[in-house]
Design an enzyme around this catalytic site. Sequence first.
Site, PDB file in Angstrom:
ATOM      1  N   LYS A  72       0.792  -1.241   0.000  1.00 32.45           N
ATOM      2  CA  LYS A  72       0.000   0.000   0.000  1.00 32.45           C
ATOM      3  C   LYS A  72       0.822   1.289   0.000  1.00 32.45           C
ATOM      4  O   LYS A  72       0.345   2.324  -0.459  1.00 32.45           O
ATOM      5  CB  LYS A  72      -0.925   0.028   1.223  1.00 32.45           C
ATOM      6  CG  LYS A  72      -2.098  -0.922   1.126  1.00 32.45           C
ATOM      7  CD  LYS A  72      -3.009  -0.737   2.321  1.00 32.45           C
ATOM      8  CE  LYS A  72      -4.113  -1.766   2.319  1.00 32.45           C
ATOM      9  NZ  LYS A  72      -5.102  -1.510   3.366  1.00 32.45           N
ATOM     10  N   GLY A 132      -3.426   1.162  18.557  1.00 30.37           N
ATOM     11  CA  GLY A 132      -2.494   0.883  17.470  1.00 30.37           C
ATOM     12  C   GLY A 132      -2.065   2.164  16.787  1.00 30.37           C
ATOM     13  O   GLY A 132      -2.736   3.212  16.920  1.00 30.37           O
ATOM     14  N   ALA A 133      -0.930   2.073  16.086  1.00 36.78           N
ATOM     15  CA  ALA A 133      -0.413   3.268  15.401  1.00 36.78           C
ATOM     16  C   ALA A 133       0.183   2.894  14.044  1.00 36.78           C
ATOM     17  O   ALA A 133       1.017   3.607  13.508  1.00 36.78           O
ATOM     18  CB  ALA A 133       0.639   3.945  16.278  1.00 36.78           C
ATOM     19  N   GLY A 135      -0.519   1.150   9.931  1.00 37.22           N
ATOM     20  CA  GLY A 135      -1.181   1.625   8.719  1.00 37.22           C
ATOM     21  C   GLY A 135      -2.683   1.815   8.885  1.00 37.22           C
ATOM     22  O   GLY A 135      -3.242   2.834   8.469  1.00 37.22           O
TER      23      GLY A 135
END
Length: 289
Positions: A72, A132-133, A135
Amino acid sequence: MKDINGRTRICGLMANPVGHTLSPLIHNTLAERMNINMAYVPFEPKKNELDAAVKGAYALNILGLNVSVPHKVQVMDSLSAIDPVAAAIGAVNTLVRIEGGYQGYNTDITGLKRAMEMDGVEIKDRQVVILGAGGVAQTAAHLCAGEGAAGIWILNRTYENAVALAKKIEGFYYTKCTPFRTEDFRELPKNRYLVIQTTSVGMYPNVDHAAIEEEEFYQMVETAYDLVYTPFETMFMKYAVSCGAKAYNGLRMLLYQGICAYEIWNHTVVPEEVAEEIYALLKKELKVK
Ligand code: ATR
């Protein structure tokens, strides 16, 4: 099997591995129900073949491609243009054929927005915690800031990654975005949060875990939105429900990121009843009732 002929338009997915994808089911059913002569196929380019794959797709007149893990970010180097929202997120999951190449879009963000709307989950003026951090967290954070969340807290195992994401969000939007170490959750202001779970913790086969397991955390949760959908009810969702919260999984996001891509490629709008029919097919494929 649909009729393939000289006018069939080809779309597909580039991911590696690609074998377990549900996207062909989404797109080929959409094409059939909407009576559009399009076929959607899986591709599995290696990282070092990605640029050649994009150029080859253009040469073969491929109308559009979805892009998934691990391509991505890297695929952005092979594009002729990038939609500003996708550029801000720094990831592209949909390529649309334009003169001379492909333009990149991010329908994960529009898909998540539509999924949350369908689930009746409001973002505006809410206090949001993102677990979370990585994608997927980027996508969720951009959506929440863009939709007018009152405040965003990024909780992550690795603090530095939470700091980097919070800084990025505050560089683009007015919404206050605060980084936290996950284990420091007790220092969050007392609130009833919308919590968006973006880590892979709890995903099949590690179904017995959640990124946070302490009940004190779940007492602060009003709505739990997990972007995981295998299992259909994750431990994160179970913990939240046992503390009185509403809980949702990520299957509608998967569905709507596909629908958004399909709509861009085919200049159409997918009716809600068709979307719901495909949602039911996805559940059947995942063997859930
Ligand atoms: P994705 O694109 O699916 O978001 P990613 O970019 O690799 O994948 O991000 C994974 C996220 O899940 C990260 O926030 C990661 O935390 P770190 O930044 O500390 O790596 C989180 N994550 C993955 N495995 C985890 C685990 N076992 N415990 C806690 N967090 C985890």
